[in-house]
Design a protein around this motif. Structure first.
Motif, PDB file in Angstrom:
ATOM      1  N   LEU A  29      44.547  32.192 -20.356  1.00 37.92           N
ATOM      2  CA  LEU A  29      43.360  32.005 -20.977  1.00 37.92           C
ATOM      3  C   LEU A  29      42.492  31.133 -19.859  1.00 37.92           C
ATOM      4  CD1 LEU A  29      43.764  29.993 -24.354  1.00 37.92           C
ATOM      5  CD2 LEU A  29      42.616  32.034 -24.065  1.00 37.92           C
ATOM      6  N   THR A  30      43.304  30.657 -18.675  1.00 39.21           N
ATOM      7  CA  THR A  30      42.652  30.032 -17.792  1.00 39.21           C
ATOM      8  C   THR A  30      42.672  30.533 -16.376  1.00 39.21           C
ATOM      9  OG1 THR A  30      44.831  28.895 -17.290  1.00 39.21           O
ATOM     10  CG2 THR A  30      43.242  27.690 -18.677  1.00 39.21           C
ATOM     11  N   THR A  31      43.436  31.851 -16.115  1.00 41.07           N
ATOM     12  CA  THR A  31      43.733  32.494 -14.814  1.00 41.07           C
ATOM     13  C   THR A  31      42.533  33.452 -14.628  1.00 41.07           C
ATOM     14  OG1 THR A  31      45.314  33.650 -15.597  1.00 41.07           O
ATOM     15  CG2 THR A  31      45.966  31.699 -14.661  1.00 41.07           C
ATOM     16  N   ARG A  32      42.227  33.868 -15.581  1.00 44.47           N
ATOM     17  CA  ARG A  32      41.001  35.098 -15.504  1.00 44.47           C
ATOM     18  C   ARG A  32      39.938  34.774 -16.577  1.00 44.47           C
ATOM     19  NH1 ARG A  32      42.228  39.551 -18.747  1.00 44.47           N
ATOM     20  NH2 ARG A  32      41.380  41.094 -17.361  1.00 44.47           N
ATOM     21  N   CYS A  33      38.718  35.568 -16.294  1.00 44.71           N
ATOM     22  CA  CYS A  33      37.659  35.372 -17.136  1.00 44.71           C
ATOM     23  C   CYS A  33      37.685  36.367 -18.005  1.00 44.71           C
ATOM     24  CB  CYS A  33      36.349  35.649 -16.167  1.00 44.71           C
ATOM     25  SG  CYS A  33      34.859  35.563 -17.200  1.00 44.71           S
ATOM     26  N   ILE A  34      37.792  35.890 -19.317  1.00 46.87           N
ATOM     27  CA  ILE A  34      37.951  36.739 -20.536  1.00 46.87           C
ATOM     28  C   ILE A  34      36.587  36.266 -21.484  1.00 46.87           C
ATOM     29  CG2 ILE A  34      40.343  37.021 -20.536  1.00 46.87           C
ATOM     30  CD1 ILE A  34      40.718  34.505 -22.563  1.00 46.87           C
ATOM     31  N   VAL A  52      61.510  27.995 -26.951  1.00 47.95           N
ATOM     32  CA  VAL A  52      60.922  29.331 -26.920  1.00 47.95           C
ATOM     33  C   VAL A  52      59.338  29.086 -27.236  1.00 47.95           C
ATOM     34  CG1 VAL A  52      60.268  31.645 -27.873  1.00 47.95           C
ATOM     35  CG2 VAL A  52      62.610  30.484 -27.357  1.00 47.95           C
ATOM     36  N   LEU A  53      58.991  28.221 -28.222  1.00 48.12           N
ATOM     37  CA  LEU A  53      57.730  27.837 -28.656  1.00 48.12           C
ATOM     38  C   LEU A  53      57.097  27.061 -27.372  1.00 48.12           C
ATOM     39  CD1 LEU A  53      55.684  27.812 -31.051  1.00 48.12           C
ATOM     40  CD2 LEU A  53      56.443  25.640 -31.515  1.00 48.12           C
ATOM     41  N   LYS A  54      57.330  26.212 -26.698  1.00 52.86           N
ATOM     42  CA  LYS A  54      56.875  25.817 -25.471  1.00 52.86           C
ATOM     43  C   LYS A  54      56.699  26.565 -24.362  1.00 52.86           C
ATOM     44  CE  LYS A  54      59.168  21.217 -26.241  1.00 52.86           C
ATOM     45  NZ  LYS A  54      60.229  20.287 -25.470  1.00 52.86           N
ATOM     46  N   SER A  55      57.431  27.657 -24.027  1.00 57.78           N
ATOM     47  CA  SER A  55      57.189  28.770 -23.067  1.00 57.78           C
ATOM     48  C   SER A  55      55.996  29.466 -23.508  1.00 57.78           C
ATOM     49  CB  SER A  55      58.590  29.553 -22.907  1.00 57.78           C
ATOM     50  OG  SER A  55      58.926  30.062 -24.085  1.00 57.78           O
ATOM     51  N   THR A  56      55.861  29.799 -24.838  1.00 54.32           N
ATOM     52  CA  THR A  56      54.921  30.617 -25.367  1.00 54.32           C
ATOM     53  C   THR A  56      53.578  30.045 -25.168  1.00 54.32           C
ATOM     54  OG1 THR A  56      56.315  31.463 -27.095  1.00 54.32           O
ATOM     55  CG2 THR A  56      53.958  31.685 -27.295  1.00 54.32           C
ATOM     56  N   ARG A  57      53.555  28.737 -25.247  1.00 54.88           N
ATOM     57  CA  ARG A  57      52.274  27.960 -25.156  1.00 54.88           C
ATOM     58  C   ARG A  57      51.893  28.045 -23.537  1.00 54.88           C
ATOM     59  NH1 ARG A  57      50.692  21.666 -26.687  1.00 54.88           N
ATOM     60  NH2 ARG A  57      49.137  21.297 -25.102  1.00 54.88           N
ATOM     61  N   VAL A  58      52.675  27.830 -22.791  1.00 56.33           N
ATOM     62  CA  VAL A  58      52.484  27.740 -21.181  1.00 56.33           C
ATOM     63  C   VAL A  58      52.063  29.304 -20.863  1.00 56.33           C
ATOM     64  CG1 VAL A  58      53.665  27.987 -19.098  1.00 56.33           C
ATOM     65  CG2 VAL A  58      54.295  26.066 -20.773  1.00 56.33           C
ATOM     66  N   GLU A  59      52.538  30.214 -21.493  1.00 56.19           N
ATOM     67  CA  GLU A  59      51.949  31.671 -21.155  1.00 56.19           C
ATOM     68  C   GLU A  59      50.731  32.046 -21.590  1.00 56.19           C
ATOM     69  OE1 GLU A  59      53.315  36.468 -21.883  1.00 56.19           O
ATOM     70  OE2 GLU A  59      54.791  34.843 -22.155  1.00 56.19           O
ATOM     71  N   GLY A 105      38.888  16.975 -30.667  1.00 58.48           N
ATOM     72  CA  GLY A 105      37.632  17.301 -30.375  1.00 58.48           C
ATOM     73  C   GLY A 105      36.998  16.997 -29.120  1.00 58.48           C
ATOM     74  N   LYS A 106      37.722  16.800 -27.948  1.00 56.99           N
ATOM     75  CA  LYS A 106      37.484  16.489 -26.919  1.00 56.99           C
ATOM     76  C   LYS A 106      37.477  17.594 -25.652  1.00 56.99           C
ATOM     77  CE  LYS A 106      39.373  11.530 -26.741  1.00 56.99           C
ATOM     78  NZ  LYS A 106      40.053  10.451 -26.484  1.00 56.99           N
ATOM     79  N   MET A 107      38.085  18.597 -26.178  1.00 56.41           N
ATOM     80  CA  MET A 107      38.151  19.713 -25.099  1.00 56.41           C
ATOM     81  C   MET A 107      38.730  19.221 -24.001  1.00 56.41           C
ATOM     82  SD  MET A 107      37.572  22.267 -27.061  1.00 56.41           S
ATOM     83  CE  MET A 107      37.228  22.367 -28.805  1.00 56.41           C
ATOM     84  N   SER A 108      39.758  18.624 -23.586  1.00 56.04           N
ATOM     85  CA  SER A 108      39.922  17.839 -22.333  1.00 56.04           C
ATOM     86  C   SER A 108      40.777  18.820 -21.515  1.00 56.04           C
ATOM     87  CB  SER A 108      40.893  16.712 -22.656  1.00 56.04           C
ATOM     88  OG  SER A 108      41.899  16.984 -23.446  1.00 56.04           O
ATOM     89  N   THR A 109      41.226  20.150 -22.026  1.00 55.98           N
ATOM     90  CA  THR A 109      42.188  21.070 -21.125  1.00 55.98           C
ATOM     91  C   THR A 109      41.233  22.231 -20.717  1.00 55.98           C
ATOM     92  OG1 THR A 109      42.796  22.024 -23.102  1.00 55.98           O
ATOM     93  CG2 THR A 109      44.170  20.059 -22.202  1.00 55.98           C
ATOM     94  N   LYS A 110      41.729  22.995 -19.708  1.00 56.28           N
ATOM     95  CA  LYS A 110      40.946  24.185 -19.418  1.00 56.28           C
ATOM     96  C   LYS A 110      41.113  25.185 -20.645  1.00 56.28           C
ATOM     97  CE  LYS A 110      41.114  23.617 -14.346  1.00 56.28           C
ATOM     98  NZ  LYS A 110      41.696  24.327 -13.166  1.00 56.28           N
ATOM     99  N   ALA A 111      42.476  25.393 -21.191  1.00 54.16           N
ATOM    100  CA  ALA A 111      42.531  26.238 -22.231  1.00 54.16           C
ATOM    101  C   ALA A 111      41.610  25.961 -23.330  1.00 54.16           C
ATOM    102  CB  ALA A 111      44.132  26.158 -22.692  1.00 54.16           C
ATOM    103  N   GLU A 147      48.406  29.370 -22.246  1.00 50.90           N
ATOM    104  CA  GLU A 147      47.373  28.614 -21.352  1.00 50.90           C
ATOM    105  C   GLU A 147      47.240  29.371 -20.107  1.00 50.90           C
ATOM    106  OE1 GLU A 147      48.418  24.004 -22.822  1.00 50.90           O
ATOM    107  OE2 GLU A 147      49.832  25.089 -21.365  1.00 50.90           O
ATOM    108  N   ASN A 148      48.265  30.080 -19.435  1.00 48.91           N
ATOM    109  CA  ASN A 148      47.976  30.414 -18.107  1.00 48.91           C
ATOM    110  C   ASN A 148      46.916  31.914 -18.398  1.00 48.91           C
ATOM    111  OD1 ASN A 148      49.645  28.876 -16.809  1.00 48.91           O
ATOM    112  ND2 ASN A 148      51.315  30.112 -17.014  1.00 48.91           N
TER     113      ASN A 148
END
Length: 321
Positions: free
Chosen positions: A302-307, A290-297, A241-247, A299-300
């Protein structure tokens, strides 16, 4: 006859006494005897050495050093008190400015950035409520949901018992699907049902693995979906519940226009995972990578452009629906 003068010899005791008196006058006291003599007949007890300016300045210097030390201690303590006072004042100001936002999210912790609307706050609260529901094999509601997933996956087949090896065809790892939910909880089952109802073509393509060159030992579809659901919960920091990441902050903004944003993100994540699976020519043992690389993609994206919605994600636009 001449008289002889009789000379009386002195008594040995008298001579000893006189010699002792003579020694007493020549031997000085060992305590008052100086180590170095200035003269053989000088009386040290009567010497007087007046204080010099050097002695005076030595005493003054020591006194100044003592006061300087005390002053430095006082300055250091005062500086610490000033810093603490400034820090407490800053914290007070921060609490005053953040009070209105904190009151919005007081029911479920620090879950929202300062600019959340009341609608976003409410939808986030409902989403977090779903996280707290584990799958209960004794619940009729949960049993019916599992049966609904079967009917959506295999509309032309008969519904098997809740414990049957036929469930393994869907990608559950045991004959009793309830043992596979674990951390995903009931919400992961809801995500799979939403996927099947709203994107049936994509659902069946992934379920039956009809595209691409597949590994001999494929990832299990249903159990893989449970893991994707749990990965998204971690990525968006929903449990703490802290919302500590940009994603996490960016994903919460999506709730303004889409109350099913999390379910739609689950659909996108499943498609991205399968695409990376095929690109890597991965097998069952590589699923976590593969699950970890999916998460990285995700996150990128969600955070690199305004949506403003999940549909704005580049991965969503490239999907076959």
């Amino acid at each position: 006859m001449a008289s002889k003068a009789i000379k009386r010899r002195p008594c040995s005791s008298e001579t000893d006494k006189s010699s002792e008196k003579q020694m007493e006058t020549t031997i000085s006291h060992p305590v008052t005897e100086p180590l170095l003599e200035n003269g053989p007949h000088e009386d040290k007890s009567k010497r007087y050495e007046p204080a010099t300016w050097s002695d005076f300045w030595d005493g003054t210097r020591q006194e100044c050093l003592r006061w300087a030390h005390l002053l430095s201690i006082f300055i250091a303590q005062s500086a610490r008190k000033i810093v603490n006072a400034i820090s407490e004042f800053g914290s007070l100001i921060a609490r005053l400015f953040g009070y209105s936002s904190a009151s919005q999210s007081s029911q479920y912790g620090q879950t929202a950035p300062l600019n959340l609307s009341p609608l976003q706050v409410e939808r986030l609260r409902l989403l977090r409520q779903r996280l707290d529901v584990p799958y209960d094999c004794s619940s009729v509601k949960h049993q019916d949901a599992l049966k609904e997933l079967w009917r959506l996956a295999y509309p032309n087949r008969q519904l098997p018992p809740l414990k049957s090896d036929l469930w393994k065809e869907m990608g559950w790892q045991n004959s009793d699907p309830s043992t596979d939910f674990r951390a995903g909880g009931f919400m992961s089952l809801e995500n799979l049902i939403y996927f099947a109802r709203n994107y049936p073509d994509s659902f069946h393509r992934l379920l039956h693995k009809v595209e691409g060159k597949r590994a001999e030992w494929e990832y299990p579809f249903a159990a893989g979906g449970v893991n994707i659901s749990y990965m998204l919960v971690q990525m968006l920091d929903l449990q703490s519940g802290k919302m500590s990441t940009k994603a996490a902050v960016h994903s919460v903004q999506l709730l303004e226009d889409d109350e099913t944003a999390f379910d739609n993100l689950f659909y996108v994540a499943f498609q991205v995972l399968d695409s990376q699976w095929l690109a890597r020519r991965a097998n069952y043992m590589e699923f976590n990578e593969v699950l970890k690389s999916t998460r990285v993609e995700l996150e990128n994206e969600l955070t690199t452009r305004c949506i403003s919605s999940v549909q704005d994600l580049s991965s969503f636009r490239m999907l076959k629906r």
